[in-house]
Design an enzyme around this catalytic site. Sequence first.
Site, PDB file in Angstrom:
ATOM      1  N   HIS A 137      47.725  84.357  13.317  1.00 39.10           N
ATOM      2  CA  HIS A 137      47.473  83.594  12.147  1.00 39.10           C
ATOM      3  C   HIS A 137      48.520  83.909  11.119  1.00 39.10           C
ATOM      4  O   HIS A 137      48.239  83.908   9.848  1.00 39.10           O
ATOM      5  CB  HIS A 137      46.083  83.956  11.665  1.00 39.10           C
ATOM      6  CG  HIS A 137      44.998  83.812  12.727  1.00 39.10           C
ATOM      7  ND1 HIS A 137      44.188  82.618  12.695  1.00 39.10           N
ATOM      8  CD2 HIS A 137      44.320  84.657  13.608  1.00 39.10           C
ATOM      9  CE1 HIS A 137      43.263  82.532  13.701  1.00 39.10           C
ATOM     10  NE2 HIS A 137      43.406  83.672  14.260  1.00 39.10           N
TER      11      HIS A 137
ATOM     12  N   SER B 159      75.002  78.514  -0.968  1.00 41.32           N
ATOM     13  CA  SER B 159      74.341  77.393  -1.854  1.00 41.32           C
ATOM     14  C   SER B 159      75.664  76.527  -2.422  1.00 41.32           C
ATOM     15  O   SER B 159      76.584  77.454  -3.026  1.00 41.32           O
ATOM     16  CB  SER B 159      73.310  78.017  -2.658  1.00 41.32           C
ATOM     17  OG  SER B 159      72.985  76.942  -3.392  1.00 41.32           O
TER      18      SER B 159
END
Lengths: 432, 432, 432, 432
Positions: D159, D281
Amino acid sequence: MSNLIWAKGATTAIDDRIMRFCAGEDVILDRHLFLYDIRASKAHALGLLNINILSQEEYDSILEGLEELTRSYEEGNFILDERYEDGHSAIEAFLIEKLGDAGKRIHTGRSRNDQVLVATRLFLKDTCQSAGEIARRIATVALDCAESTMMQPMPGYTHLQRAVPSSVGMWFAAIAESFIDDANLCQFTSSYIDSNPLGTAAGYGVNLPLDRKATTEALGFDRMQISPIYAQNSRGKFELQVIDTLSQLLLGVRRIAWDLSLYATGEFAFVDLPDAYTTGSSIMPNKRNPDVVELLRAAYSVVAGARAEIQSVLSLPSGYHRDLQNTKPPLIRAVNHALAALDLVPDLLANLTFDDDALRAAISDDMYATDVAVELAASGVPFREAYRQAAADTEMRSGRDPAESLQKRVSAGGAANPLLLELRDRLKKGSR
Amino acid sequence: MSNLIWAKGATTAIDDRIMRFCAGEDVILDRHLFLYDIRASKAHALGLLNINILSQEEYDSILEGLEELTRSYEEGNFILDERYEDGHSAIEAFLIEKLGDAGKRIHTGRSRNDQVLVATRLFLKDTCQSAGEIARRIATVALDCAESTMMQPMPGYTHLQRAVPSSVGMWFAAIAESFIDDANLCQFTSSYIDSNPLGTAAGYGVNLPLDRKATTEALGFDRMQISPIYAQNSRGKFELQVIDTLSQLLLGVRRIAWDLSLYATGEFAFVDLPDAYTTGSSIMPNKRNPDVVELLRAAYSVVAGARAEIQSVLSLPSGYHRDLQNTKPPLIRAVNHALAALDLVPDLLANLTFDDDALRAAISDDMYATDVAVELAASGVPFREAYRQAAADTEMRSGRDPAESLQKRVSAGGAANPLLLELRDRLKKGSR
Amino acid sequence: MSNLIWAKGATTAIDDRIMRFCAGEDVILDRHLFLYDIRASKAHALGLLNINILSQEEYDSILEGLEELTRSYEEGNFILDERYEDGHSAIEAFLIEKLGDAGKRIHTGRSRNDQVLVATRLFLKDTCQSAGEIARRIATVALDCAESTMMQPMPGYTHLQRAVPSSVGMWFAAIAESFIDDANLCQFTSSYIDSNPLGTAAGYGVNLPLDRKATTEALGFDRMQISPIYAQNSRGKFELQVIDTLSQLLLGVRRIAWDLSLYATGEFAFVDLPDAYTTGSSIMPNKRNPDVVELLRAAYSVVAGARAEIQSVLSLPSGYHRDLQNTKPPLIRAVNHALAALDLVPDLLANLTFDDDALRAAISDDMYATDVAVELAASGVPFREAYRQAAADTEMRSGRDPAESLQKRVSAGGAANPLLLELRDRLKKGSR
Amino acid sequence: MSNLIWAKGATTAIDDRIMRFCAGEDVILDRHLFLYDIRASKAHALGLLNINILSQEEYDSILEGLEELTRSYEEGNFILDERYEDGHSAIEAFLIEKLGDAGKRIHTGRSRNDQVLVATRLFLKDTCQSAGEIARRIATVALDCAESTMMQPMPGYTHLQRAVPSSVGMWFAAIAESFIDDANLCQFTSSYIDSNPLGTAAGYGVNLPLDRKATTEALGFDRMQISPIYAQNSRGKFELQVIDTLSQLLLGVRRIAWDLSLYATGEFAFVDLPDAYTTGSSIMPNKRNPDVVELLRAAYSVVAGARAEIQSVLSLPSGYHRDLQNTKPPLIRAVNHALAALDLVPDLLANLTFDDDALRAAISDDMYATDVAVELAASGVPFREAYRQAAADTEMRSGRDPAESLQKRVSAGGAANPLLLELRDRLKKGSR
């Protein structure tokens, strides 16, 4: 990916593979977005002028530069290809080379993230408008054809089994009403996505008072996409909405193509396809194959594939991810193929020739059984019993004429009451 | 398939397998359509009264019968199960048993084809309304949360990498705007499918002057679906439009679930999920697992599967085919699952607890680089140069505060100018 | 979700909705896995005996308990329903109630994660075997039919246009070869997934020397799935492989159904479907509708939907996530529907009646053009010229007989050389 | 579509649109099949020589011609573009122009239908081989990495919540076993489709004793595809099998990419991606974005889209239909993208750097709870009680060391018993 060329420590061989994988056909696909990107750049420049990031002279020179680039691109002198990383940097590079510092200011307060969003949004809006226009053309042609053929008998099928007499005009009217609905859908989808993402930067806004109202107006958007995170998260979502819209139209095209494909068999032989829509066989010169109809039938699959591809990419947390670049190829592929397919439908419908004799020959006596049962019911026999009588008494259905049967189909939408005027009316003003 | 039991010449063994295959779970699924089917039967009876197929007494007794059946079904006394072929024949059988001849008249001018269409159409309309209402509830909760958390700093990510400071409120506002758009879509889709197929019989109309205007009005439809062939051809098409609409909403749910799934990890630790939305592990009692969030993330897949299933069925010529029965299970499955998932979202959002310390700790100095670059650009440095300076000068971005950064995000949609009132306004009146 | 009932602080209303959403139909679906789960529990108990976690007496009592549970379940006395969270806990609870401490030891070194994996794996293996057996039955029937009809003329189509003479037997032989390939695929897929995940616990192994060799052998697995993380990650992956395998078979079924649907129209009228495979119309007693064929055509869609649903769930990082529960409904739905559909095909094929007259009547003179062209080419005319001559000279193709044409189709696979014995041979030993 | 240019009665404007729609990018895509097409043409010529349709001189000249064409194409002198209808006619035209009558004989007994089938088949076989080879390379790298990192602690998640200690090596071993299975699948799929369709003509055989055995051998096929109708019907079916095979591999790639995408966040910070696999970036020079990993994650979607597209086309009766041309673009797109993505994985895995400190820091005391419970169970406490004790007694799990925990994971597949040698063995000889 331009930075990759400066990467150190990895062999050139690796870099090449990686670069090719990352670049894909991205810059080539940007050709479909380039003019929208330039338009959005103009609007962004106007916004920067309004908040004094650009002087009036700088703005004027940028505008002129962008107009020159537009012309140059349209005339085929400026070629967008692998020399550029993408359309966005091509525009900026062009301005910087031409204008120096003014060009270096154009990207202020903007990110490639909102740049690709706004260009794509404009492309999507145009797509909806084009699709809506073709839908309206298809509906118009179908209504015209329906008018002249409403009483031309044709078998009506259920389970592909002959069921009750129908008419060629009823077939056309079904197409018309379907594309009238579709045209409304196109219009709605256009309004659904009609919100301006320019000014949301990389998804978190920017420390400048960008004049988003001005850019929204300049680009003709209905409203602003306010939330910068939502602007990012709507990538793919809006694409899917447009693709789903095209799906609705192409479902209709597939249905038409299936019908014509059957009607054109030697066994049905109901219809002659227009010559331009068939091709000769490479092996049997006597054959005319319905290739165009078959490719129209297959067109839905292109859109279905694109949908599956885009939705598969989108299982992601909020914000920009490079995965999203993969929404571009399926989108552009689906839009172009869908519009090309739709564009062929009006002429196809307008030039069909139905064979009256073949149609009539296919209407057999047993197809009047329902007429008989309803007649009995109308005369007072409870329907469940009328049904049994009509089943047993084959005489009552013999010697009937399809034209007569059609003339009694008086409920709204039946051959004798097709309400084509109301459909034309809906076409004109939308059904709501 | 009831006729199958009379088929001769085949072994019983074969018949059983065939019957089971053909019946599927059809009659069980009809439970979701049964009350709509009864409502439509009332309207059909009214139409028959208007054209004198039913006398006033017959009509009254049918109406009473249908109301009794409704009550009986709602109270659990009338069980729709495998004893009936489907919901349609159950209704007719009930009326015939109760009323005799009057019951035998109810099916006059009607076919199971338009009967299933009209019941499904009513179901779809209710679905759109429910989905729209929940979308509005989600948007309302998200706006409320956004208001109180707009200045609570949270890292903003691109590529899942920390990018620039954002806020919890900006995250909520993104959800709000998304579901405002969705609510409009629900409303449109409701109107798109809001056309009455009752009275189109088996797809080719009927030799009776059915009062379709009266049934359209009685059932609250916006318009008549005029063409009987289109009524048939819209089966599946309208289902897909509703499913695509639910897809748009569930894309938003999946995005929320992805974010929360990450934010709830030990590594991010940004959020505490409400207790009711987590479960203990069967193997580690110290663990709280975000099961509900994970199942919400997976909900999209149910709708995606249904879409794939329905569109796969629909590659067919015009008219009814038994294949179309296969559109029912995925439709009902998808609608029920989607509405159940959506229904959990408002409380989930309302009960999230964000951990201020963890959020702040995740905002590092380098995330101010963009602020610095834009500040320089605003002060006159051409952006491309500002960008390089901001990159090189790490000092300029140190010692900053996220709250300050947020206060400077003044463009529309930024934390300092989130236009929540305009979003509330759009929510109230629709965005167009 | 059992812990949910202990959750505090949330209103009951919320809990109910959440619990229903989380539980779904999970425990009901577990009925399809329950006996496999019991079998795996026996093997696990054996493994625990081997490493002295269980004493011989404990092992014996557990075995006896599991056998009792099996009987009780098969006899319908033990009902697996909503009283249990899932099949796994039902088994454990049964043993604990019956045996006390021995029952409390059965879960040692096991997690529900590997428990559901192993039960599903056994279910998948049985599915492959069943599918393979039916594929073989279909191929056998098709070969038998091909033998007796190889020289029964039937038109061969391309583009649904009459192309060259073919035969009923050639149509059956195509079905046979397709399902022979499919049978091999079923066998491979069975071996592909034939690896035992039991003993991998929650995905990271366990601090016990579990005797995985013994459980692998006891359950009849070909090999051990060694990596515990891979065991988790293969959830969904193996399901997809089985579903893709069923897809291959159902593509063949859809093709058969399409052909029969056309051949059964009034226009083609080539075939009479066996009575048990058609149904009467509720509105026209003279009609026999090919409902079963249509539902067989639609069966592929169920599997396509399941594939889309499962693959959509699987976009996840490594390890167990609750999302994976959503792979169970589509898997079980698809497997059951696919096997039920396939199971109807052998009898359907065996009981088709082809109408010799209709078939011959559909073979027109122009269909011999290719024969003529090839004859000319064989006699020395370059093919491209032979093709033109054959096109121009309509006389050469008149007065021919389809049987004659078939007798000259001597290339391997042609009607005069269909190599049915080789196909039978491949069926017996696999094609590789 | 070449015949379209001779079509009369339609305006040129229409013809152009139609021609473009029909041609699509078909001839460009044929570049991926062209060399296979030439190879198959050589084999076909050999077959014609064997049955005396070609003389030895004609055969020799054709062979020479085809070799010249190969060289010319490979050297870039012969460009396959829109001047040709498709690759098939380009080959024939080349031979006719060069050789006259000999060239005009090459198409004897062949149709473009079996020509495209055989070229595609060879392409698919090569695809399987390439995919299998890369799978083996990935498995080898993963095994090497697993060996050196088996005892390097890393948190194990369920999970996405920290569950029990795991190791970097266990993560690598999972990848290895997955791709070992995949490699076997590639090999099987290659054999599944390894049947020669050449000699089946347009789907109904031909009136010539084509030497199909010789062509099967010459092209290296394992067996003959006997039935001509099946040869046609397998179009799309075999493509799907290959695409499904690639799907299995890309599921593994997506899983790896998801893990790395998380591990590379600032919050997890477990891994440094190799420089060449990240990009800067455009807006923040301090950032390294995991673009390649993200694009690898998205690669599955390309294959998923192609699958949806092809399966959507295939809802058709037997025989060739022009729709099938639409299977080519998604096939080639998916194969090329999948192989390019897979090809990047070995180096990516080999160059990952895991951060020991970050990994250890993420392992908290509560993660030993399961160890404690199992220890208690091994010492005689029934597991269900051991579980409760371990839950309550937090002391027993404090002060433990992950390395110790790993050393006790002795079940097959656990860190202390990972059976890497057996995995290597399976890799060498296949797992069955």
